[in-house]
Structure formats: structure tokens, C-alpha cells
Design a protein around this motif. Sequence first.
Motif, PDB file in Angstrom:
ATOM      1  N   ARG A 111     -58.861 109.516  52.893  1.00  0.00           N
ATOM      2  CA  ARG A 111     -59.085 109.255  51.467  1.00  0.00           C
ATOM      3  C   ARG A 111     -59.729 110.456  50.789  1.00  0.00           C
ATOM      4  NH1 ARG A 111     -60.567 104.083  53.449  1.00  0.00           N
ATOM      5  NH2 ARG A 111     -62.775 104.721  53.410  1.00  0.00           N
ATOM      6  N   ALA A 112     -60.695 111.076  51.471  1.00  0.00           N
ATOM      7  CA  ALA A 112     -61.371 112.235  50.892  1.00  0.00           C
ATOM      8  C   ALA A 112     -60.407 113.395  50.694  1.00  0.00           C
ATOM      9  CB  ALA A 112     -62.542 112.647  51.791  1.00  0.00           C
ATOM     10  N   LEU A 113     -59.521 113.618  51.675  1.00  0.00           N
ATOM     11  CA  LEU A 113     -58.538 114.688  51.539  1.00  0.00           C
ATOM     12  C   LEU A 113     -57.575 114.403  50.400  1.00  0.00           C
ATOM     13  CD1 LEU A 113     -57.733 115.423  55.294  1.00  0.00           C
ATOM     14  CD2 LEU A 113     -58.892 116.935  53.677  1.00  0.00           C
ATOM     15  N   ALA A 114     -57.161 113.144  50.281  1.00  0.00           N
ATOM     16  CA  ALA A 114     -56.247 112.789  49.195  1.00  0.00           C
ATOM     17  C   ALA A 114     -56.906 113.005  47.840  1.00  0.00           C
ATOM     18  CB  ALA A 114     -55.798 111.334  49.349  1.00  0.00           C
ATOM     19  N   ASN A 115     -58.172 112.605  47.720  1.00  0.00           N
ATOM     20  CA  ASN A 115     -58.883 112.812  46.457  1.00  0.00           C
ATOM     21  C   ASN A 115     -59.062 114.291  46.149  1.00  0.00           C
ATOM     22  OD1 ASN A 115     -59.105 110.047  46.172  1.00  0.00           O
ATOM     23  ND2 ASN A 115     -61.133 109.945  47.108  1.00  0.00           N
ATOM     24  N   ALA A 116     -59.394 115.069  47.192  1.00  0.00           N
ATOM     25  CA  ALA A 116     -59.586 116.505  46.973  1.00  0.00           C
ATOM     26  C   ALA A 116     -58.284 117.177  46.551  1.00  0.00           C
ATOM     27  CB  ALA A 116     -60.134 117.144  48.249  1.00  0.00           C
ATOM     28  N   ALA A 117     -57.163 116.771  47.176  1.00  0.00           N
ATOM     29  CA  ALA A 117     -55.872 117.364  46.819  1.00  0.00           C
ATOM     30  C   ALA A 117     -55.472 116.991  45.398  1.00  0.00           C
ATOM     31  CB  ALA A 117     -54.800 116.900  47.807  1.00  0.00           C
ATOM     32  N   ALA A 118     -55.837 115.787  44.980  1.00  0.00           N
ATOM     33  CA  ALA A 118     -55.493 115.351  43.626  1.00  0.00           C
ATOM     34  C   ALA A 118     -56.180 116.200  42.571  1.00  0.00           C
ATOM     35  CB  ALA A 118     -55.854 113.881  43.442  1.00  0.00           C
ATOM     36  N   TYR A 119     -57.395 116.693  42.893  1.00  0.00           N
ATOM     37  CA  TYR A 119     -58.130 117.525  41.941  1.00  0.00           C
ATOM     38  C   TYR A 119     -57.881 119.018  42.165  1.00  0.00           C
ATOM     39  CZ  TYR A 119     -60.711 113.494  40.253  1.00  0.00           C
ATOM     40  OH  TYR A 119     -61.064 112.296  39.691  1.00  0.00           O
ATOM     41  N   GLY A 120     -57.068 119.358  43.155  1.00  0.00           N
ATOM     42  CA  GLY A 120     -56.710 120.756  43.391  1.00  0.00           C
ATOM     43  C   GLY A 120     -57.802 121.565  44.025  1.00  0.00           C
ATOM     44  N   PRO A 165     -74.508 132.963  54.129  1.00  0.00           N
ATOM     45  CA  PRO A 165     -74.195 132.909  52.693  1.00  0.00           C
ATOM     46  C   PRO A 165     -73.414 131.654  52.364  1.00  0.00           C
ATOM     47  CG  PRO A 165     -72.802 134.513  53.822  1.00  0.00           C
ATOM     48  CD  PRO A 165     -73.864 134.106  54.791  1.00  0.00           C
ATOM     49  N   ALA A 166     -73.573 131.183  51.141  1.00  0.00           N
ATOM     50  CA  ALA A 166     -72.898 129.951  50.712  1.00  0.00           C
ATOM     51  C   ALA A 166     -71.394 130.150  50.729  1.00  0.00           C
ATOM     52  CB  ALA A 166     -73.352 129.558  49.309  1.00  0.00           C
ATOM     53  N   GLN A 167     -70.655 129.105  51.128  1.00  0.00           N
ATOM     54  CA  GLN A 167     -69.203 129.179  51.198  1.00  0.00           C
ATOM     55  C   GLN A 167     -68.597 128.729  49.864  1.00  0.00           C
ATOM     56  OE1 GLN A 167     -67.438 130.284  53.753  1.00  0.00           O
ATOM     57  NE2 GLN A 167     -69.270 130.740  54.957  1.00  0.00           N
ATOM     58  N   PRO A 168     -67.616 129.451  49.346  1.00  0.00           N
ATOM     59  CA  PRO A 168     -66.960 129.023  48.107  1.00  0.00           C
ATOM     60  C   PRO A 168     -65.964 127.903  48.390  1.00  0.00           C
ATOM     61  CG  PRO A 168     -65.955 131.031  48.906  1.00  0.00           C
ATOM     62  CD  PRO A 168     -67.125 130.757  49.820  1.00  0.00           C
ATOM     63  N   GLN A 169     -65.425 127.297  47.308  1.00  0.00           N
ATOM     64  CA  GLN A 169     -64.381 126.293  47.375  1.00  0.00           C
ATOM     65  C   GLN A 169     -64.789 125.112  48.236  1.00  0.00           C
ATOM     66  OE1 GLN A 169     -61.742 126.353  45.580  1.00  0.00           O
ATOM     67  NE2 GLN A 169     -61.908 128.429  44.803  1.00  0.00           N
ATOM     68  N   GLN A 170     -65.938 124.536  47.959  1.00  0.00           N
ATOM     69  CA  GLN A 170     -66.339 123.347  48.678  1.00  0.00           C
ATOM     70  C   GLN A 170     -65.504 122.163  48.214  1.00  0.00           C
ATOM     71  OE1 GLN A 170     -70.482 122.833  48.063  1.00  0.00           O
ATOM     72  NE2 GLN A 170     -71.083 124.274  49.652  1.00  0.00           N
ATOM     73  N   ALA A 171     -65.249 121.250  49.136  1.00  0.00           N
ATOM     74  CA  ALA A 171     -64.433 120.083  48.810  1.00  0.00           C
ATOM     75  C   ALA A 171     -65.195 119.154  47.877  1.00  0.00           C
ATOM     76  CB  ALA A 171     -64.053 119.335  50.098  1.00  0.00           C
ATOM     77  N   THR A 172     -64.427 118.308  47.164  1.00  0.00           N
ATOM     78  CA  THR A 172     -65.038 117.471  46.136  1.00  0.00           C
ATOM     79  C   THR A 172     -65.880 116.340  46.685  1.00  0.00           C
ATOM     80  OG1 THR A 172     -63.045 116.080  46.083  1.00  0.00           O
ATOM     81  CG2 THR A 172     -63.139 117.933  44.545  1.00  0.00           C
ATOM     82  N   TRP A 173     -65.805 116.080  47.972  1.00  0.00           N
ATOM     83  CA  TRP A 173     -66.575 114.948  48.502  1.00  0.00           C
ATOM     84  C   TRP A 173     -68.013 115.304  48.828  1.00  0.00           C
ATOM     85  CZ3 TRP A 173     -62.167 116.726  51.168  1.00  0.00           C
ATOM     86  CH2 TRP A 173     -62.417 117.522  52.266  1.00  0.00           C
ATOM     87  N   GLY A 174     -68.443 116.520  48.607  1.00  0.00           N
ATOM     88  CA  GLY A 174     -69.846 116.870  48.803  1.00  0.00           C
ATOM     89  C   GLY A 174     -69.998 118.002  49.799  1.00  0.00           C
ATOM     90  N   PRO A 175     -71.206 118.571  49.877  1.00  0.00           N
ATOM     91  CA  PRO A 175     -71.428 119.705  50.782  1.00  0.00           C
ATOM     92  C   PRO A 175     -71.264 119.289  52.233  1.00  0.00           C
ATOM     93  CG  PRO A 175     -73.208 119.455  49.179  1.00  0.00           C
ATOM     94  CD  PRO A 175     -72.381 118.225  49.109  1.00  0.00           C
ATOM     95  N   PRO A 176     -70.443 120.001  53.019  1.00  0.00           N
ATOM     96  CA  PRO A 176     -70.325 119.665  54.443  1.00  0.00           C
ATOM     97  C   PRO A 176     -71.675 119.783  55.138  1.00  0.00           C
ATOM     98  CG  PRO A 176     -68.592 121.180  53.760  1.00  0.00           C
ATOM     99  CD  PRO A 176     -69.569 121.094  52.631  1.00  0.00           C
ATOM    100  N   GLN A 177     -71.846 118.961  56.180  1.00  0.00           N
ATOM    101  CA  GLN A 177     -73.037 118.946  57.035  1.00  0.00           C
ATOM    102  C   GLN A 177     -74.262 118.387  56.348  1.00  0.00           C
ATOM    103  OE1 GLN A 177     -73.052 119.394  60.121  1.00  0.00           O
ATOM    104  NE2 GLN A 177     -71.133 120.430  60.554  1.00  0.00           N
TER     105      GLN A 177
END
Length: 283
Positions: free
Chosen positions: A64-73, A113-125
Motif C-alpha cells: 500500500r505504501a509503495l502504491a501511494n508513493a507511486a501515485a504521488y510520483g 548525510p541526509a538522503q534525498p527523495q524520501q518516500a511519502t510514508w515517512g523517514p525510513p528507520q
Amino acid sequence: MVAPDPVDARLLAMLADSGRAAVHEIAQRLGMDPREAAMRLITLSGSGLPLLVGVECDPNGIRRALANAAAYGSYQGPPPSGAYAVQQSGPHHVSGPHPVPYGPQNPQSQPFPAQPQQATWGPPQSAGWVRTEQPQPPQPRPVVRTGKVGTVLEADSLEGARLSIQLVEVVDPADFLFTAAGYKLAEGERAVVVHTEVTNASKVPYTSLPDMYLVLVTKTGESVTKAPVSLSSRPAHKLGVQPGETAGGHTVFVLPDTTEIIQVRWSVRPEVDVNTLVWTVED
């Protein structure tokens, strides 16, 4: 084997104490960046140490998270294959069959250093991200063992029959019912009649007398057992309740006239156990 640097040593010591823990929890305890902690643990695992670094997820939640992230590009797809290069400023050590790139020789970890292009479901880890996506175990249905007059309570018999028992009525005093049946009360005594109904909601027969261990509980904590009498106007319980059957009956008690009753208690055996049911008797 070359001894690890202080940061790796702290990681290994923390892991040895816990035995099993999430990477972000270990990193939080040590004040490290979770990505650096993960990379160090993976490297240590490849060096031959008895250490396994894994990941666990809710598959449906991830999809679901991947689908939501793909929907927002915002999801760019997996990283290109190949080795992951980690720039280190300190010396390299070799531990085991694989070269191990260690960080600077000091106990304080340097954050990545902070990673760019974080997914929309929140910061990993992050702790909130991990705990939100974990599947929740089903909650057991609560079993109520206490109630008031009129309440239906549930219990299991010794044979495994599932019983629903209702305390229908408490007649106190019931001297007129007692004497009408041809019995006589001694001076200073009174009679109490308790009406209960038992439903066998299982496929296992209930073979005992339903009110075998039905007692009255006094204000002082004493138990009053049933009297060996039955009333023509209030039939007693019969032996056993078949699957799907509901059986009713009346239980007679004789006790001192001044005794105050506060509870009616039902059990499958003489002693109180997890299947004991208690109804509060109000004045």
C-alpha cells in the motif's frame, strides 16, 4: 582477528546484551545514525561474526505504501545494482575473510548525510514508521466473569462445554415458598431461592448438576451451600445440559435470619478458579 574500532565494539556489546533488537533501537540507544549502524552491522556480519542482520515488514502495508508513493510520483524505484560505496576517512581493518571498512577511531559516531527523495510514508528507520506498519496481533475476546442479577456470564465445564449462565432471580426471603412446600424453618432461620438458567452453547454435553457448586456469599465472606430440598412450585435443576439446550432450575438455601447476602457464586468445582462466576446482589 583484528579488534574492531570503539564504535563497532559498542554496537556489538549492545547487541550481545539484548540478543535481538531492531537496528533503529540500537542506534537510538548509542546516539548513532540508523543508516550508519545498519551498514556497520552488515559489514560485521560479513566478516564472519555470528551475527545476522535482517528486516521484517507487513507485506500488505508495504505494498500500500509503495502504491501511494507511486501515485504521488515520489518513488524512484530501487537503486542500481552493484556495491554500495561508503566513504571513510579513517584507516581500514580486515576482520575475517572479507575486507572491513571501519569508521574513525573514536567512540562518537559521525552521522551520515541526509538522503534525498524520501518516500511519502515517512523517514525510513524512524520508530513511528516501523511501529505503524507492523501487523497488530488479534485481540482476544474479553470474558466477563462478574455481573448483577439478570446478567448472563460465560464459563467452561470440566468436559470443555461452553456454558452461558444467567442469574434470573434471587427471592430473599422465600419463607412463604419454603413453608408452602411442607417444610418448616427453625427459629431465627430464613429461606432464599435462587433461579438460574444454563445454556450449553457448545457441541460437548454438560454432565454435571448445574447448581452443584452454587453458593451464597455473605458480607463476612462465608459461603452458604444449598439445602437438600426442592420446591414443587419452583422445580430444581436436573442432571446435565445437552448441546444447544437451555435448562432452568431453582436452588434453595437456608441460613440465619440476620445473615446479609452480597453475592451469588457459581463454580465448576468446589474451589474458586478461573471459571468461577460472581453476581452481586443489591439491597
